[in-house]
Design an enzyme around this catalytic site. Structure first.
Site, mmCIF file in Angstrom:
data_model
loop_
_atom_site.group_PDB
_atom_site.id
_atom_site.type_symbol
_atom_site.label_atom_id
_atom_site.label_comp_id
_atom_site.label_asym_id
_atom_site.label_seq_id
_atom_site.Cartn_x
_atom_site.Cartn_y
_atom_site.Cartn_z
ATOM 1 N N CYS A 53 -8.034 0.142 6.047
ATOM 2 C CA CYS A 53 -7.963 1.570 6.316
ATOM 3 C C CYS A 53 -8.594 2.365 5.169
ATOM 4 O O CYS A 53 -8.496 1.985 3.994
ATOM 5 C CB CYS A 53 -6.524 2.025 6.449
ATOM 6 S SG CYS A 53 -5.590 1.271 7.788
ATOM 7 N N GLU A 55 -7.547 5.062 3.912
ATOM 8 C CA GLU A 55 -6.532 5.549 2.975
ATOM 9 C C GLU A 55 -6.232 4.520 1.885
ATOM 10 O O GLU A 55 -6.090 4.855 0.713
ATOM 11 C CB GLU A 55 -5.223 5.865 3.702
ATOM 12 C CG GLU A 55 -5.368 6.852 4.818
ATOM 13 C CD GLU A 55 -5.544 6.166 6.170
ATOM 14 O OE1 GLU A 55 -6.507 5.391 6.336
ATOM 15 O OE2 GLU A 55 -4.717 6.419 7.060
HETATM 16 ZN ZN LIG Z 1 -3.613 2.524 7.342
#
Ligand SMILES: [Zn+2]
Length: 129
Positions: A53, A55
Site C-alpha cells: 500500500c 501508505e
Molecule cells: Zn494499506
C-alpha cells in the site's frame, strides 16, 4: 511544509502508483514532526501478495529517514462511494509510528477530503503506549 503540501505530494504520488493489476491508483504522503513531506505510491506485483500500500511505503520511508509522522494523507479513488481511508494493516503501522493522535486525511480525485484521528479509525489496535 504543511498538510496542504502533504496533500499535493499524495496526489502526485498517486500519479506514480504502479497498479497494472487492480488499476486502483493510490498515493500517500506523510507530514513529519520536522515539517518534511515523505511520499509513497502503491506498488503491485504479478505475485499479488507482494503488493504494498502507498501508505505503508510512505510510513516506512518516514521511519527509514529517522522521522516521525504527524499526519498521513491518502489520495485514492473512492471505495463503494466513500472516501478511502487506509486499510487495517496501514493503520496498525501508523499507530506504531505515529500513535493515536496521528491525523489521517483521505482525498478523492475530485479533491474532496475528510480527516480523522488514527485512534478513532483503529480504537483498539495494539499499541506499545
Ligand atoms: Zn494499506
Amino acid at each position: 511544509m504543511d498538510l496542504e503540501d502533504a496533500t499535493k505530494a499524495a496526489v502526485e504520488a498517486r500519479g506514480r502508483a504502479y497498479a497494472p493489476y487492480s488499476g486502483f491508483r493510490m498515493g500517500a504522503a506523510v507530514l513529519t514532526s520536522s515539517g518534511a513531506v515523505v511520499p509513497g505510491s502503491l506498488v503491485e506485483n504479478v505475485s499479488l501478495g507482494l503488493a504494498m500500500c502507498a501508505e505503508r511505503v510512505a510510513l516506512f520511508s518516514t521511519a527509514s529517514a529517522g522521522e516521525r509522522p504527524t499526519a498521513l494523507v491518502v489520495a485514492s479513488p473512492r471505495t463503494s462511494g466513500a472516501l478511502t481511508f487506509p486499510c487495517g494493516a496501514c493503520l496498525q503501522v501508523g499507530l506504531e509510528l505515529g500513535g493515536r493522535e496521528l491525523v489521517v486525511v483521505a482525498v478523492d480525485p475530485d479533491g474532496t477530503s475528510d480527516r480523522a484521528l488514527l485512534g478513532d479509525l483503529l480504537p483498539r489496535g495494539p499499541h506499545k503506549g
